[in-house]
Design a protein around this motif. Structure first.
Motif, PDB file in Angstrom:
ATOM      1  N   GLU A   1       0.829  -1.205   0.000  1.00 14.90           N
ATOM      2  CA  GLU A   1       0.000   0.000   0.000  1.00 14.90           C
ATOM      3  C   GLU A   1       0.865   1.256   0.000  1.00 14.90           C
ATOM      4  O   GLU A   1       0.558   2.226  -0.686  1.00 14.90           O
ATOM      5  CB  GLU A   1      -0.938  -0.007   1.207  1.00 14.90           C
ATOM      6  N   PHE A   2       1.937   1.228   0.778  1.00 12.03           N
ATOM      7  CA  PHE A   2       2.837   2.382   0.837  1.00 12.03           C
ATOM      8  C   PHE A   2       3.450   2.668  -0.533  1.00 12.03           C
ATOM      9  O   PHE A   2       3.530   3.823  -0.956  1.00 12.03           O
ATOM     10  CB  PHE A   2       3.932   2.149   1.876  1.00 12.03           C
ATOM     11  N   THR A   3       3.873   1.624  -1.238  1.00  9.14           N
ATOM     12  CA  THR A   3       4.506   1.843  -2.546  1.00  9.14           C
ATOM     13  C   THR A   3       3.516   2.370  -3.578  1.00  9.14           C
ATOM     14  O   THR A   3       3.933   2.938  -4.586  1.00  9.14           O
ATOM     15  CB  THR A   3       5.187   0.568  -3.078  1.00  9.14           C
ATOM     16  N   ALA A   4       2.229   2.192  -3.326  1.00  7.35           N
ATOM     17  CA  ALA A   4       1.210   2.649  -4.270  1.00  7.35           C
ATOM     18  C   ALA A   4       0.782   4.098  -4.011  1.00  7.35           C
ATOM     19  O   ALA A   4       0.074   4.678  -4.837  1.00  7.35           O
ATOM     20  CB  ALA A   4      -0.013   1.740  -4.200  1.00  7.35           C
ATOM     21  N   THR A   5       1.206   4.687  -2.900  1.00 10.45           N
ATOM     22  CA  THR A   5       0.799   6.060  -2.593  1.00 10.45           C
ATOM     23  C   THR A   5       1.722   7.056  -3.283  1.00 10.45           C
ATOM     24  O   THR A   5       2.903   6.775  -3.499  1.00 10.45           O
ATOM     25  CB  THR A   5       0.815   6.328  -1.075  1.00 10.45           C
ATOM     26  N   PRO A   6       1.186   8.229  -3.623  1.00 16.06           N
ATOM     27  CA  PRO A   6       2.032   9.253  -4.250  1.00 16.06           C
ATOM     28  C   PRO A   6       3.155   9.690  -3.298  1.00 16.06           C
ATOM     29  O   PRO A   6       2.979   9.694  -2.086  1.00 16.06           O
ATOM     30  CB  PRO A   6       1.071  10.421  -4.502  1.00 16.06           C
ATOM     31  N   VAL A   7       4.279  10.056  -3.860  1.00 18.46           N
ATOM     32  CA  VAL A   7       5.408  10.522  -3.043  1.00 18.46           C
ATOM     33  C   VAL A   7       5.398  12.041  -2.976  1.00 18.46           C
ATOM     34  O   VAL A   7       4.912  12.707  -3.886  1.00 18.46           O
ATOM     35  CB  VAL A   7       6.767  10.026  -3.597  1.00 18.46           C
ATOM     36  N   GLN A   8       5.925  12.548  -1.888  1.00 22.53           N
ATOM     37  CA  GLN A   8       6.089  13.986  -1.717  1.00 22.53           C
ATOM     38  C   GLN A   8       7.492  14.370  -2.168  1.00 22.53           C
ATOM     39  O   GLN A   8       8.430  13.595  -1.988  1.00 22.53           O
ATOM     40  CB  GLN A   8       5.896  14.361  -0.242  1.00 22.53           C
TER      41      GLN A   8
END
Length: 187
Positions: free
Chosen positions: A81-88
């Protein structure tokens, strides 16, 4: 990003004791994530309580028992799930850059010395990263390594660490040279 996900990503390599995980962080994850052993151990306790990692005790005869940590299915899901979230975008907060910014009104010689100290630190990190790259490749070409390994993330992050330190050195040489020219310029 939090330390949680750096730990989960590191545990993709397998089971680690807290001590071994701290050494692994220093050798591989340190090129993009810094932590202290105390922070690491606190986070391991939280992650274990949350069920994203499992902890088991290994009894030892002549040493204190040690706890071994491994990724659970819930931890793999959390990492997915973390890898699928947009990065800042990365935010730089660097005292050295503040010193360079203020060098026109400050002690330029001290700023040059600080730049040179940072360059020494970058050279040492770069040498450590290059040794790690040689160990990872183990005499293989990069193409062979990437073809034969199940995981490429550690190698790619290591390459980023190498290029980051190389750029720090390029910038440091330019900045120190520029400041030296300004200091030696007749008034």
């Amino acid at each position: 990003m939090s330390l949680k996900f750096a730990i989960l990503a590191a545990l993709l390599e397998g089971e680690f004791s807290g001590y071994d995980l701290a050494k692994s962080f220093d050798a591989s994850v340190a090129n993009f994530w810094q932590t202290t052993p105390q922070q690491l151990y606190r986070e391991l306790e939280r992650l274990s309580a949350d069920g994203v990692i499992a902890a088991r005790v290994v009894e030892q005869e002549r040493r204190p028992n040690k706890r071994m940590f491994s990724l659970t299915p819930a931890g793999r899901r959390a990492l997915h799930e973390f890898t699928a979230t947009p990065v800042q975008p990365t935010t730089i907060r660097d005292d050295l850059l503040v010193k360079v910014q203020g060098s026109d009104a400050g002690d330029a010689d001290a700023v040059i010395a600080a730049i040179e100290e940072r360059m020494d630190w970058s050279r040492a990190k770069l040498a450590r990263f290059e040794r790690l790259r040689e160990r990872m490749l183990a005499g293989r070409t990069e193409s062979d390594y990437l073809r034969d390994n199940d995981r490429v993330g550690p190698y790619l992050t290591l390459l980023r660490g190498i290029s980051f330190e190389q750029e720090n050195l390029r910038w440091g040489e330019h900045a120190a040279r520029t400041l030296r020219q300004r200091v030696s310029k007749p008034a």
